[in-house]
Write an enzyme that holds these catalytic residues in place. Sequence first.
Site, short mmCIF file in Angstrom:
data_model
loop_
_atom_site.label_atom_id
_atom_site.label_comp_id
_atom_site.label_asym_id
_atom_site.label_seq_id
_atom_site.Cartn_x
_atom_site.Cartn_y
_atom_site.Cartn_z
NE ARG A 65 -3.76 -0.13 0.15
CZ ARG A 65 -4.96 -0.11 0.76
NH1 ARG A 65 -5.33 -1.14 1.51
NH2 ARG A 65 -5.76 0.91 0.62
CG ASP A 226 -13.72 2.25 4.57
OD1 ASP A 226 -14.97 2.28 4.50
OD2 ASP A 226 -12.99 2.32 3.57
CG ASN A 231 -12.93 -1.78 3.17
OD1 ASN A 231 -12.56 -1.79 2.00
ND2 ASN A 231 -13.22 -0.65 3.80
CG ASP A 244 -9.11 -0.88 2.34
OD1 ASP A 244 -7.92 -1.17 2.11
OD2 ASP A 244 -9.96 -0.78 1.45
CD GLU A 246 -7.41 4.49 3.24
OE1 GLU A 246 -8.35 4.63 2.45
OE2 GLU A 246 -6.23 4.34 2.89
#
Length: 358
Positions: A65, A226, A231, A244, A246
């Site tokens: 990533r 999220d 995800n 995910d 973030e």
Amino acid sequence: MTEQLRTSTRDLEELRKRATVWLRGRVGESGAVSEMSRPSGNGLSSETLFFTATWDGGATRCVARLAPAPEAVPVFPAYDLRAQFEMMRLAREKAGIPAPRALWFEPDPEPLGTPFFVMERAEGEVPPDLPPYTFGGWLHDASPADRRRLQDASVGILAALHQTAFTPRELAPFGAPGLRAHVEAQRAYYRWAHGARPIPLLERAFAWLESHWPDDPGPDVLTWGDARIGNVMYRDFTPVAVLDWEMAAVGPRELDLSWMIFLHRFFQDLTTGAGLPGLPGFMRREDVCRTYRELTGHEPRDLDFYEMYAALRHGVIMARVWQRRIHFGEQPGPDDPDDLVLHRATIEELLAGYEPAS
């Protein structure tokens, strides 16, 4: 929503060569990186690369990533990859959540032109965004019992994370705690993303939040951020990789619950708008909250507030995504800035459906 959106401007072969040099600095001269590829499915923010890393006779399927390049018109103003790396480690090691095994974090932008981290690649099925899983596919075609198994297991991810105690030091990378800090961070993000062209609908939603603020938001927990089934990677309707991280933050549990509920509503509304039935009995608020209550003993509260907040947060992100499309010539700009919000009608329905504050 049926075509892949541009997320990168970097050349894959150049990245492969540079990644090979970097890997050899980590594992020795036997290190090599295979041809790289990008996913064709979910994900619109940081850049994702698939490859196989080999060294000392072994091979590991990897995912890297990368923070996006400035010329890619990033969705978010900053990408704290170290925090994401730490979040995956905490989720896996302390909460028992099947987050991917974190391999390396590289803070130096020199090797690939930006900081990045590498994790092991898992195998499984992900409910797609493009086209949404509500239009058809493996989850849509599953039995009601299997869909309910997947739903309950997904809520269980939230329960496991929220019930885990973390130290202040472990929580420090994820920002100031509390609902007020969370909303102010979202307001700052909105101003960064859309300050040059305000979006009246989203400003109305921010004003609505202030007039309907919860009397007691409750204790803070570490949230996924999220939290949605798009995800998660599943095998036999069971989570095998939670992705995910973030948007992780410290705040009320309902931030994650409402996001999971609303993101399904978002796709369901798109589907019914296209004249298809979708999955109306899936991820219903009452069912999600019942499962969460049974797993944790916590009674979710103020869900009208948090649903509006989830719709607003998603509106800010989606409007930024569509502005990227406009920037890259993939669609024309709308005359009405509210049309940048793909689920404009849903937010308008929410605003119209709730009683005004007394």
